[in-house]
Scaffold this motif. Structure first.
Motif, PDB file in Angstrom:
ATOM      1  N   PRO A 124       8.440   9.211   3.399  1.00  0.00           N
ATOM      2  CA  PRO A 124       7.758   8.655   2.212  1.00  0.00           C
ATOM      3  C   PRO A 124       7.229   7.245   2.416  1.00  0.00           C
ATOM      4  O   PRO A 124       6.267   6.849   1.750  1.00  0.00           O
ATOM      5  CB  PRO A 124       8.850   8.688   1.131  1.00  0.00           C
ATOM      6  N   THR A 125       7.828   6.460   3.326  1.00  0.00           N
ATOM      7  CA  THR A 125       7.374   5.081   3.510  1.00  0.00           C
ATOM      8  C   THR A 125       6.035   4.996   4.237  1.00  0.00           C
ATOM      9  O   THR A 125       5.480   3.903   4.359  1.00  0.00           O
ATOM     10  CB  THR A 125       8.419   4.295   4.311  1.00  0.00           C
ATOM     11  N   ARG A 131       5.094   2.197   0.002  1.00  0.00           N
ATOM     12  CA  ARG A 131       5.012   0.891   0.657  1.00  0.00           C
ATOM     13  C   ARG A 131       3.547   0.467   0.735  1.00  0.00           C
ATOM     14  O   ARG A 131       2.806   0.954   1.581  1.00  0.00           O
ATOM     15  CB  ARG A 131       5.619   0.961   2.062  1.00  0.00           C
ATOM     16  N   PRO A 132       3.108  -0.449  -0.121  1.00  0.00           N
ATOM     17  CA  PRO A 132       1.703  -0.878  -0.100  1.00  0.00           C
ATOM     18  C   PRO A 132       1.346  -1.547   1.218  1.00  0.00           C
ATOM     19  O   PRO A 132       2.172  -2.194   1.858  1.00  0.00           O
ATOM     20  CB  PRO A 132       1.632  -1.879  -1.268  1.00  0.00           C
ATOM     21  N   GLY A 133       0.096  -1.363   1.618  1.00  0.00           N
ATOM     22  CA  GLY A 133      -0.367  -1.964   2.857  1.00  0.00           C
ATOM     23  C   GLY A 133      -1.815  -1.609   3.134  1.00  0.00           C
ATOM     24  O   GLY A 133      -2.534  -1.074   2.269  1.00  0.00           O
ATOM     25  N   GLU A 134      -2.234  -1.876   4.357  1.00  0.00           N
ATOM     26  CA  GLU A 134      -3.609  -1.615   4.771  1.00  0.00           C
ATOM     27  C   GLU A 134      -3.785  -0.128   5.079  1.00  0.00           C
ATOM     28  O   GLU A 134      -3.105   0.417   5.951  1.00  0.00           O
ATOM     29  CB  GLU A 134      -3.923  -2.450   6.005  1.00  0.00           C
ATOM     30  N   PRO A 135      -4.712   0.562   4.373  1.00  0.00           N
ATOM     31  CA  PRO A 135      -4.873   2.005   4.590  1.00  0.00           C
ATOM     32  C   PRO A 135      -5.433   2.309   5.984  1.00  0.00           C
ATOM     33  O   PRO A 135      -6.351   1.658   6.457  1.00  0.00           O
ATOM     34  CB  PRO A 135      -5.852   2.429   3.491  1.00  0.00           C
ATOM     35  N   LEU A 136      -4.850   3.307   6.620  1.00  0.00           N
ATOM     36  CA  LEU A 136      -5.357   3.817   7.895  1.00  0.00           C
ATOM     37  C   LEU A 136      -6.028   5.173   7.721  1.00  0.00           C
ATOM     38  O   LEU A 136      -7.108   5.410   8.251  1.00  0.00           O
ATOM     39  CB  LEU A 136      -4.219   3.933   8.915  1.00  0.00           C
ATOM     40  N   VAL A 137      -5.376   6.086   7.016  1.00  0.00           N
ATOM     41  CA  VAL A 137      -5.898   7.430   6.764  1.00  0.00           C
ATOM     42  C   VAL A 137      -5.829   7.678   5.264  1.00  0.00           C
ATOM     43  O   VAL A 137      -4.731   7.660   4.682  1.00  0.00           O
ATOM     44  CB  VAL A 137      -5.105   8.496   7.529  1.00  0.00           C
ATOM     45  N   LEU A 157      -4.329   7.461  -2.326  1.00  0.00           N
ATOM     46  CA  LEU A 157      -3.166   7.870  -1.534  1.00  0.00           C
ATOM     47  C   LEU A 157      -3.556   7.836  -0.066  1.00  0.00           C
ATOM     48  O   LEU A 157      -4.457   8.560   0.367  1.00  0.00           O
ATOM     49  CB  LEU A 157      -2.704   9.280  -1.918  1.00  0.00           C
ATOM     50  N   ALA A 158      -2.881   6.981   0.704  1.00  0.00           N
ATOM     51  CA  ALA A 158      -3.247   6.801   2.110  1.00  0.00           C
ATOM     52  C   ALA A 158      -2.003   6.450   2.914  1.00  0.00           C
ATOM     53  O   ALA A 158      -0.986   5.986   2.375  1.00  0.00           O
ATOM     54  CB  ALA A 158      -4.305   5.706   2.251  1.00  0.00           C
ATOM     55  N   ILE A 159      -2.113   6.704   4.226  1.00  0.00           N
ATOM     56  CA  ILE A 159      -1.096   6.267   5.182  1.00  0.00           C
ATOM     57  C   ILE A 159      -1.441   4.842   5.609  1.00  0.00           C
ATOM     58  O   ILE A 159      -2.561   4.578   6.064  1.00  0.00           O
ATOM     59  CB  ILE A 159      -1.043   7.202   6.399  1.00  0.00           C
ATOM     60  N   THR A 160      -0.496   3.928   5.451  1.00  0.00           N
ATOM     61  CA  THR A 160      -0.760   2.517   5.703  1.00  0.00           C
ATOM     62  C   THR A 160      -0.312   2.109   7.101  1.00  0.00           C
ATOM     63  O   THR A 160       0.557   2.755   7.709  1.00  0.00           O
ATOM     64  CB  THR A 160      -0.049   1.644   4.659  1.00  0.00           C
ATOM     65  N   ARG A 161      -0.913   1.046   7.573  1.00  0.00           N
ATOM     66  CA  ARG A 161      -0.546   0.517   8.886  1.00  0.00           C
ATOM     67  C   ARG A 161       0.870  -0.029   8.864  1.00  0.00           C
ATOM     68  O   ARG A 161       1.638   0.170   9.804  1.00  0.00           O
ATOM     69  CB  ARG A 161      -1.527  -0.580   9.293  1.00  0.00           C
ATOM     70  N   GLN A 162       1.245  -0.727   7.775  1.00  0.00           N
ATOM     71  CA  GLN A 162       2.588  -1.283   7.683  1.00  0.00           C
ATOM     72  C   GLN A 162       3.646  -0.175   7.595  1.00  0.00           C
ATOM     73  O   GLN A 162       4.712  -0.272   8.203  1.00  0.00           O
ATOM     74  CB  GLN A 162       2.693  -2.197   6.457  1.00  0.00           C
ATOM     75  N   GLY A 163       3.332   0.879   6.841  1.00  0.00           N
ATOM     76  CA  GLY A 163       4.285   1.979   6.731  1.00  0.00           C
ATOM     77  C   GLY A 163       4.470   2.712   8.035  1.00  0.00           C
ATOM     78  O   GLY A 163       5.595   3.078   8.415  1.00  0.00           O
ATOM     79  N   LEU A 164       3.375   2.937   8.768  1.00  0.00           N
ATOM     80  CA  LEU A 164       3.466   3.632  10.053  1.00  0.00           C
ATOM     81  C   LEU A 164       4.226   2.791  11.067  1.00  0.00           C
ATOM     82  O   LEU A 164       5.051   3.317  11.837  1.00  0.00           O
ATOM     83  CB  LEU A 164       2.065   3.946  10.564  1.00  0.00           C
ATOM     84  N   ALA A 165       3.966   1.470  11.078  1.00  0.00           N
ATOM     85  CA  ALA A 165       4.667   0.600  12.021  1.00  0.00           C
ATOM     86  C   ALA A 165       6.158   0.540  11.700  1.00  0.00           C
ATOM     87  O   ALA A 165       7.002   0.596  12.605  1.00  0.00           O
ATOM     88  CB  ALA A 165       4.054  -0.799  11.984  1.00  0.00           C
ATOM     89  N   GLY A 166       6.506   0.418  10.417  1.00  0.00           N
ATOM     90  CA  GLY A 166       7.922   0.371  10.047  1.00  0.00           C
ATOM     91  C   GLY A 166       8.644   1.664  10.343  1.00  0.00           C
ATOM     92  O   GLY A 166       9.785   1.658  10.835  1.00  0.00           O
TER      93      GLY A 166
END
Length: 314
Positions: A124-125, A131-137, A157-166
């Motif tokens: 979910p993150t 987790r708000p952040g910069e959208p990637l997808v 609704l998007a996958i964020t760079r911060q969420g993917l990195a975390g």
């Protein structure tokens, strides 16, 4: 005995001929259970064989080895940069290689567990709704925010760079920690590992429970195997699901009663032979100078990794 005195179903051949293209019979739950029990026994014997090999970690004193690898697990928990964890994981692979551990089963055992549990927790993150952040997808773009009771979800609704990195950092960290735990268990005999746990001041009652469980679970597994084998030898044809459920419930109750009776008998036998709450190990482990040097190597490696992680973070 004459053939005429036998039941008709025993001497008359009324079965249809077998066809080469017929469907293969699938094994029932009894066969699957027996296969799983045999596989578990093979894994335990293989682990004991690995712990007895002449490898790098097998030659380290168990108490210092446990403390050293635990220190590396703490370092993995403190690391904040993915490159630090990647370098650390490469070192773990080298330790496994020089400890003569087959890398294929070792990697499979680790990475079948980590994605299954850790991936479910961190999934979910990945999304900006959690987790708000910069959208990637971008997955969904609505006209406006969505209201679900007291919660308000954004329109995007998007996958964020911060969420993917975390999420990636957490998965790698858990993978490193689980790999270190498997290194300890695969290069240390169980009795020596339990004795090493006392160095960490693990309560004696827990060490006793671990020791008794490991020692007598094989007896209970053997009992379970005999129960399933006896049932399979008396079955004619396939059993229904209702019959399987009845048998499984009865087998579980019978096994629970046997385990309780066995625990009482074993404890009384131990007390009669002088047991006072402290486990004993037949092997006498002594510290050699090379053990201190290897333990110092673990400490220095952890400090270097922490220093490199601090440098990468700045």
């Amino acid at each position: 005995m004459r053939v005429e005195n036998l039941p008709p179903w025993l001497w008359q051949n009324n079965y249809p001929p077998l066809r080469a293209g017929g469907r293969k019979r699938q094994p029932g739950f009894g066969e699957k259970t027996l296969q799983d029990l045999a596989h578990f026994g093979q894994e335990v014997l293989f682990a004991e064989e690995l712990a007895g090999r002449r490898g790098l970690l097998q030659g380290v004193e168990p108490r210092l080895k446990l403390l050293g690898l635990l220190w590396l697990a703490v370092v993995a928990g403190l690391a904040r940069h993915p490159l630090t964890l990647v370098v650390m994981y490469g070192g773990i692979i080298l330790l496994a290689y020089f400890s003569r551990i087959p890398l294929g089963p070792y990697l499979k055992r680790v990475w079948l567990i980590v994605p299954l549990f850790t991936g479910i927790m961190v999934f979910p993150t990945l999304f900006n709704w959690v987790r708000p952040g910069e959208p990637l997808v971008v997955l969904l773009n609505l006209k406006g925010p969505v209201h679900l009771g007291p919660w308000q979800l954004p329109a995007l609704l998007a996958i964020t760079r911060q969420g993917l990195a975390g999420a990636g950092l957490l998965v790698i960290r858990v993978g490193v920690t689980v790999s270190l735990a498997f290194l300890v268990t695969m290069t240390t005999r169980w009795a020596a590992l339990l004795r090493a746990l006392r160095v960490l001041r693990v309560p004696r009652i827990f060490v006793l429970i671990f020791s008794m469980t490991y020692r007598y679970i094989f007896l209970l597994l053997k009992t379970t195997e005999e129960m399933f084998t006896a049932r399979q030898s008396r079955l004619v044809g396939r059993s229904s699901l209702k019959m399987n459920r009845h048998f499984l419930a009865g087998a579980m109750g019978n096994l629970l009663i046997r385990a309780y009776v066995l625990s009482e008998e074993v404890y009384q036998a131990m007390v009669a032979r002088g047991y006072r709450g402290e486990g004993r190990c037949l092997e006498d482990y002594s510290l050699a100078p090379r053990d201190y040097w290897r333990f110092a190597g673990f400490i220095m490696a952890g400090l270097i990794l922490l220093g490199g992680d601090y440098y990468l973070g700045h």
